[in-house]
Design an enzyme around this catalytic site. Structure first.
Site, PDB file in Angstrom:
ATOM      1  CG  HIS A  59      -1.766   1.158   1.080  1.00 23.73           C
ATOM      2  ND1 HIS A  59      -3.434   0.787   1.773  1.00 23.73           N
ATOM      3  CD2 HIS A  59      -2.107   2.302   0.820  1.00 23.73           C
ATOM      4  CE1 HIS A  59      -3.986   1.780   1.382  1.00 23.73           C
ATOM      5  NE2 HIS A  59      -3.162   2.785   0.718  1.00 23.73           N
ATOM      6  CG  HIS A  61      -0.864   6.668  -1.870  1.00 23.10           C
ATOM      7  ND1 HIS A  61      -2.113   6.605  -2.641  1.00 23.10           N
ATOM      8  CD2 HIS A  61      -1.260   5.953  -0.692  1.00 23.10           C
ATOM      9  CE1 HIS A  61      -3.101   6.100  -1.744  1.00 23.10           C
ATOM     10  NE2 HIS A  61      -2.688   5.784  -0.858  1.00 23.10           N
ATOM     11  CG  LEU A  62       5.152   4.784  -6.015  1.00 19.67           C
ATOM     12  CD1 LEU A  62       5.695   3.688  -6.990  1.00 19.67           C
ATOM     13  CD2 LEU A  62       6.311   4.905  -5.050  1.00 19.67           C
ATOM     14  NE  ARG A  63       0.907  11.420  -3.108  1.00 18.56           N
ATOM     15  CZ  ARG A  63       0.086  11.007  -2.205  1.00 18.56           C
ATOM     16  NH1 ARG A  63      -1.242  10.470  -2.834  1.00 18.56           N
ATOM     17  NH2 ARG A  63      -0.285  11.395  -0.678  1.00 18.56           N
ATOM     18  CG  ASN A  93      -4.309   8.123  -5.025  1.00 21.43           C
ATOM     19  OD1 ASN A  93      -3.412   7.544  -5.139  1.00 21.43           O
ATOM     20  ND2 ASN A  93      -4.620   8.746  -3.965  1.00 21.43           N
ATOM     21  CG  ASP A 153      -6.206   3.690  -0.802  1.00 26.29           C
ATOM     22  OD1 ASP A 153      -6.635   3.209   0.374  1.00 26.29           O
ATOM     23  OD2 ASP A 153      -5.411   4.711  -0.981  1.00 26.29           O
ATOM     24  CG  ASP A 306      -2.008   4.792   3.728  1.00 20.34           C
ATOM     25  OD1 ASP A 306      -1.812   5.067   2.345  1.00 20.34           O
ATOM     26  OD2 ASP A 306      -2.819   5.215   4.240  1.00 20.34           O
TER      27      ASP A 306
END
Lengths: 422, 308
Positions: A59, A61-63, A93, A153, A306
């Site tokens: 989990h 977030h690599l953006r 996302n 997510d 996360d």
């Protein structure tokens, strides 16, 4: 027996000094350190560092694409490597959203170009187009492109009907749905627990029931459909008790939590500290104790970061305006080892939660140091304390409530498929 | 004796000694405010920025009058006239203000924690004139100052009921803290939809109906009902709120004889308070306004002369 290409000598493994023999990217043997010559093999002295299987983070977030100022695939995988991770699952996302195969392929291409030997990237497909919660995505094609799971997510699907169909459709595509459990109307994304602290600070908080009610939905659906659902970042006792009940009934749910839910309470936001603003929010000490116990008991299967990097200026605003999220790749392993040192977790739980169970749930490679396992491992120096400063973090996101704390050790080396990455 | 505080973010920053000093200083300014010429040169050459990023008439005017009576220069900045409405971050606005080198900034902002946010980044004094639902220390100080004058200084054994929308009230939070520390017993009373969570962690008793809330009280502090609470789904109608929770002369019969009525203003006549009660002899609403100027003069005096 074939000869090793290289040998890591004198690492600590379960209280013993061991040598790790590697050839063709695979483990040949793990054996007690002795007087072996290993003729023709490169010798890498471990210097007494702890040997661990490389970690998997399901989990992150690599953006990238879209928010490269917060993090990008290159910097994020760099932080993952320094953090001891061989496998990274990144959430959808981004902008554009990872809701079609072209985006997935672009992510994987970028990862391969920058980090061709690993860490490996496993994108998570958006469950619905644009994460809008109205239409399913082409999960079969995205699976073919390299996605390993599907999730909305951060923007949980409001419609239980559509969510149910998503779980079914994902199962046919060979994917598990990961659900961020948060009632879409009860203070979503509040970033602070509804409780004493929010009451005192005059902030709108999110009650634990908002999380637990969605966990109930997912448990009932998973049981009814007989299909697996993975519950993201469990933060509270109610959710834990529901999961224990579900698992006792044989419902195919799995669950994760994060180091910050094991270490921090809502008191961390007592002075409106936006670094501790996260979704779901940090709860109370009672919740922390319940989540710890659940992880030890296996009710919570895995640990994840996360990892949610943000730019400094985005967090340097009044609390209500700050985005949710904690940057976690740089700190995950040292914080876990601190919990092992303090007796909060035992080593076996830590390794199960960071290495073996994530691989089982999502079908990823893992090293158990058996012959022919991928040579994915970490040398961790437990006696090298360091102060967490923005400069020492590899992630672009410096947003962590642990900033300034002394962490107990560091990753000296990471091998993925027998290639030294760090 | 030097005033050691740089900022006033909430009443919990103040010791009871500090509070007493503020009250004594305010007493002396009450006297000035009764003179024909209500201006003294005490703060000549000092400058105060009144930065009200949320609509406010009375608090802002009160600070403005207080500054002018002490001969300080006051400069007003409203959100609509400031670059905050053009998307500038609070941090950038604050640095711009700092560059103007004021002695103090009085801040009103709709975001809880905004006063702390700017105080951590500024060298000048920051006086919180209300941040979101969090704190309104100058209001609490003027309320307590008003009651102190009405009661001859003694809070012990007194019961104050705070009535209405407690959840969204910075006035309630600051008053609960200050009044309990001064020795009063505090009750909060209002519909459950307007009560904050975990009231068991507040030093108050909670009443879920108006009669028990007012019963035996020495003072009832009525809070303004923000009309948007109905749109938020917290109330079915203002009509039912007025009938169930509106403070009236009839409801005040349950209180002690001569019990005082307070309201931080602006009042919604006929909603949270009956019109005739607001104008009653035991209503301290206008005393609160007069006290407000004196208390804010005291605060400006103490904070602006702290380095002199």
């Amino acid at each position: 027996m074939s000869n090793p290409e290289f040998v890591v000598k004198g690492a600590r493994w379960r209280g013993e000094n061991v040598d790790v023999l590697v050839a063709e990217g695979r483990i040949l043997e793990l054996r007690p350190t002795g007087n072996y010559m290993y003729t023709g093999a490169q010798k890498i002295p471990a210097g007494g560092a702890l040997l661990l299987p490389a970690l998997t983070d399901c989990h992150v977030h690599l953006r990238d694409p879209g928010f490269e100022y917060k993090e990008d695939i290159v910097s994020g995988l760099g932080a993952a490597a320094q953090g001891g991770f061989a496998n990274i699952m990144c959430m959808a996302n981004t902008r554009p959203t990872n809701d079609e195969a072209a985006v997935t392929r672009m992510m994987l291409e970028k990862a391969r170009r920058a980090w061709k030997n690993g860490p490996r990237l496993f994108p998570v497909a958006a469950l619905t187009r644009g994460l809008a919660g109205t239409e399913l995505t082409e999960l079969a094609e995205m699976r073919g492109a390299g996605c390993v799971a599907a999730s909305n997510d951060g923007l949980p699907v409001r419609s239980s009907e559509l969510f149910r169909r998503g779980v079914e459709y994902a199962a046919d595509a060979g994917m598990i749905v990961i659900d961020h459990c948060e009632d879409p109307d009860m203070a979503p994304g509040a970033g602070v627990n509804e409780g004493e602290v929010s009451s005192r600070l005059g902030l709108k908080g999110q009650p634990v029931a908002a999380e637990a009610m969605q966990v109930v939905r997912d448990i009932l659906l998973a049981e009814y459909l007989g299909l697996p659902i993975h519950i993201a970042h469990v933060s509270c006792r109610q959710a834990v008790e529901l999961l224990a009940w579900a698992k006792g009934r044989g419902v195919p749910v799995t669950a994760e939590t994060c180091p910050h839910y094991l270490l921090l309470t809502d008191e961390a936001v007592h002075s409106y500290d936006t670094a501790a603003k996260v979704s779901p929010p940090l709860r109370t000490q009672d919740d922390v104790l319940a989540v710890r116990q659940a992880l030890r008991d296996g009710v919570i299967d895995i640990l994840v970061t996360d990892h949610a990097p943000h730019a400094a200026h985005e967090k340097e605003v009044p609390f209500c305006e700050a985005p949710n999220g904690i940057s976690g790749l740089d700190t995950a392993l040292p914080l876990t080892m601190r919990m092992v040192d303090e007796g909060i977790l035992d080593m076996e739980t830590a390794l199960r939660a960071w290495c073996h169970r994530p691989a089982e749930i999502f079908g990823l490679p893992v090293c158990a140091f058996n012959r022919d396992d991928p040579a994915d491992f970490v040398l961790y120096d437990p006696g090298a304390p360091w102060e967490l400063t923005p400069e020492r973090m590899r992630s672009k996101g410096k947003n962590t409530p642990f900033m300034g704390q002394t962490l107990p050790g560091r990753v000296n080396a990471l091998f993925v498929d027998g290639v030294r990455i760090v | 004796m030097h005033w050691t505080h740089k900022d006033l973010l909430d009443v919990c920053d103040l010791s009871t000694g500090d509070v007493e000093r503020i009250f004594e200083t305010a007493d002396s300014f009450m006297e000035i405010n009764r003179r024909p010429v209500k201006k003294v040169p005490t703060l000549k050459g000092k400058s105060v920025v009144l930065f009200f990023a949320e609509p406010s008439t009375r608090t802002k005017t009160s600070f403005d009058v207080a500054a002018k009576r002490l001969s300080a220069d006051s400069f007003s900045l409203a959100k609509s006239g400031s670059s905050l409405s053009k998307g500038e971050s609070l941090k950038d606005t604050v640095w711009t203000l700092e560059a103007m080198n004021p002695d103090a900034i009085v801040l009103r902002d709709s975001r809880s924690g905004a006063a702390r946010f700017i105080a951590e980044r500024l060298n000048c004094s920051v006086i919180n004139a209300g941040d979101g639902w969090h704190a309104h220390p100058t209001q609490a100080l003027l309320d307590a100052f008003t009651l102190r004058r009405a009661w001859g200084g003694d809070f012990t054994g007194r019961t104050v009921t705070i009535l209405g929308d407690i959840a969204h009230s910075r006035v309630a939070r600051s008053n609960v803290n200050l009044l309990t520390r001064l020795g009063a017993t505090v009750r909060v009373c209002g519909p459950r939809t307007l009560l904050p969570p975990r009231l068991d962690s507040w030093p108050v008793t909670v009443c879920h109906d108006l009669d028990s809330g007012v019963d035996g009280a020495d003072a009832v502090m009525c809070l303004r009902l923000q009309l948007e609470r109905q749109q938020d789904g917290l109330l079915p109608s203002l009509r039912e709120y007025a009938q169930t929770w509106g403070l009236s002369r009839r409801a005040m019969r349950k209180a002690k004889g001569g019990a005082k009525v307070l309201h931080p203003g602006p009042i919604n006549r006929g909603v949270e308070i009956a019109s005739d009660l607001a104008d009653d002899a035991d209503s301290l609403i206008l005393d609160q306004v007069a006290s407000g100027v004196a208390v804010r003069m005291a605060l400006l005096f103490l904070f602006l002369t702290r380095k002199d």
